[in-house]
Write an enzyme that holds these catalytic residues in place. Structure first.
Site, PDB file in Angstrom:
ATOM      1  N   HIS A 156       0.828  -1.203   0.000  1.00  0.00           N
ATOM      2  CA  HIS A 156       0.000   0.000   0.000  1.00  0.00           C
ATOM      3  C   HIS A 156       0.863   1.253   0.000  1.00  0.00           C
ATOM      4  CE1 HIS A 156       0.295   1.182   4.347  1.00  0.00           C
ATOM      5  NE2 HIS A 156       0.413  -0.116   4.571  1.00  0.00           N
ATOM      6  N   ASP A 186       6.232   2.344   6.589  1.00  0.00           N
ATOM      7  CA  ASP A 186       4.995   1.573   6.455  1.00  0.00           C
ATOM      8  C   ASP A 186       4.060   2.387   5.564  1.00  0.00           C
ATOM      9  OD1 ASP A 186       2.574   0.246   6.782  1.00  0.00           O
ATOM     10  OD2 ASP A 186       2.321   0.863   8.871  1.00  0.00           O
ATOM     11  N   GLU A 199      -5.147   1.258   2.863  1.00  0.00           N
ATOM     12  CA  GLU A 199      -4.882   0.221   3.866  1.00  0.00           C
ATOM     13  C   GLU A 199      -4.902   0.784   5.270  1.00  0.00           C
ATOM     14  OE1 GLU A 199      -2.783  -2.389   6.612  1.00  0.00           O
ATOM     15  OE2 GLU A 199      -2.212  -0.347   6.025  1.00  0.00           O
ATOM     16  N   GLU A 200      -4.382   1.997   5.458  1.00  0.00           N
ATOM     17  CA  GLU A 200      -4.286   2.563   6.805  1.00  0.00           C
ATOM     18  C   GLU A 200      -5.656   2.883   7.400  1.00  0.00           C
ATOM     19  OE1 GLU A 200      -1.834   2.450   8.566  1.00  0.00           O
ATOM     20  OE2 GLU A 200      -0.014   2.518   7.349  1.00  0.00           O
ATOM     21  N   ASP A 203       4.304  -5.822   3.892  1.00  0.00           N
ATOM     22  CA  ASP A 203       4.047  -4.740   4.836  1.00  0.00           C
ATOM     23  C   ASP A 203       5.116  -4.779   5.920  1.00  0.00           C
ATOM     24  OD1 ASP A 203       2.717  -2.592   6.146  1.00  0.00           O
ATOM     25  OD2 ASP A 203       0.781  -3.360   5.495  1.00  0.00           O
ATOM     26  N   HIS A 238       4.540   3.018  13.175  1.00  0.00           N
ATOM     27  CA  HIS A 238       3.581   4.129  13.251  1.00  0.00           C
ATOM     28  C   HIS A 238       4.115   5.292  14.082  1.00  0.00           C
ATOM     29  CE1 HIS A 238      -0.453   2.262  11.764  1.00  0.00           C
ATOM     30  NE2 HIS A 238       0.571   1.957  10.984  1.00  0.00           N
TER      31      HIS A 238
END
Length: 369
Positions: free
Chosen positions: A72, A189, A223-224, A244, A324
């Site tokens: 993604h 990410d 995706e997030e 990922d 994150h």
């Protein structure tokens, strides 16, 4: 099948291009054009969904049962929740991330017309004014605000600038590649996963390696926020490999080196047979790897299955520290992943029977036991 040479310079170059292109979920058009331009340069045909998910095609010896490999390109970010009387902006997160990683971050506010730079700050930000109150103030998105780099003192000034509720804020990535091979940046990410997928495609095209079945590289854009690969698959795709990040943290078995193969995440186990095919390829081609289980994690695989796709899914990851947050990975993991993905692209399907949506018991596998 051959283990191809990986162009590490290309990998880093395309990763830095991706990281320099803002793409919080919901504001991804720019990065979609970037990936499309790269696919055109590699002479790989592709098509777009209405919202911009990319589905490319690498032709194999047969068309079914075909496979997909997904990464993604959307990232975390923020959105304007309200305009404050002091000329600052109230925020909500885009995607799931903690506000403590946002404090002090530089970012770009995208308005209907134009853009402005600014900084995310806690409500009490001046040590000379608030002293120990800074350390004692509550955390959370209700306790931070966006300071615009413009002459803005009040609500009227914000309206004059053209700021609105719902404007996007993209957080600066500030990437750094060290001589020791570590890569520090926000949004690794999954910009690193997209770079790995493009690097594997580059190796296949450069070396003209034949594929056993059609392969569809996918680049998803949501995706997030949970929907991911739910809308980008061909219905005849039988197996899907997701790329990922893996979480290197106490209690986890992930590593910043080699490939980390996820056996399960919060949505449940991944497909037994496809996952063990991935393990087998790592063993056969001596690609360093480890296995892990992720407790607070979901990916494009979950989105695809929950959308009703009857597809085998597996998840391979690059170990990432401080996921994150302000993230760190190592080039070794990206190179290992690119090798694995390029070998998987060449491999035969897990089961020939998978070319049928529905079929007899003949050819259906059995797990050991």
């Amino acid at each position: 099948m051959k283990l191809p040479t990986i162009d590490s310079d290309y990998l880093i170059s395309v990763l830095l291009k991706l990281l320099s292109t803002p793409s919080p979920s919901g504001y991804t058009d720019r990065v979609v054009h970037l990936v499309c331009e790269e696919l055109e340069r590699l002479r790989v045909p592709f098509e777009l969904t209405r919202r911009g998910a990319i589905r490319a095609t690498l032709n194999g010896a047969v068309s079914q049962p075909d496979r997909a490999i997904v990464a993604h390109v959307d990232t975390l970010g923020a959105m304007v929740k309200g305009l404050k009387d002091n000329g600052r902006l109230r925020l909500v997160p885009v995607g799931h991330w903690n506000s403590r990683f946002a404090e002090g971050a530089r970012g770009t506010l995208f308005m209907d017309i134009g853009q402005m730079r600014g900084t995310i700050l806690p409500l009490k930000a001046s040590g000379h004014t608030f002293a120990s109150e800074i350390d004692n103030q509550p955390g959370g998105w209700d306790h931070v605000e966006f300071r615009i780099d413009a002459v803005v003192h009040n609500l009227k000034d914000l309206l004059r600038l053209g700021v609105h509720v719902g404007d996007f804020i993209a957080i600066d990535t500030t990437p750094e590649v060290t001589e020791t091979g570590f890569i520090n940046s926000r949004h690794l990410d999954d910009k690193a996963g997209a770079a790995v997928l493009l690097t594997a495609i580059e190796a296949i095209k450069r070396l003209e390696l034949p594929l056993a079945v059609d392969c569809h590289p996918l680049f998803t854009i949501s995706e997030e926020v949970g929907s991911g690969a739910s809308a980008a698959l061909h219905q005849d795709v039988a197996e899907m490999l997701t790329i990922d990040n893996g979480t290197t943290a106490p209690g986890q078995n992930s590593s910043e080196f080699g490939v980390t193969i996820s056996m399960a995440d919060q949505t449940g186990p991944f497909d037994y047979h496809l996952t063990h095919r991935i393990i087998q390829l790592c063993q056969e081609f001596q690609i360093p790897h480890q296995r892990d289980v992720f407790r607070y994690y979901r990916s494009d695989s979950a989105a695809a299955v929950e959308a009703g796709n009857d597809v085998r899914t597996a998840l391979v990851t690059f170990g990432i520290d401080a996921s994150h947050g302000y993230e760190r990975i190592h080039i070794d993991a990206l190179e290992s992943l690119a090798r694995l993905v390029s070998v998987y692209m060449q491999s035969p399907p897990v089961y020939a029977r998978d070319r049928y949506d529905m079929g007899p018991r003949t050819g259906f596998p059995t797990q050991p036991g």
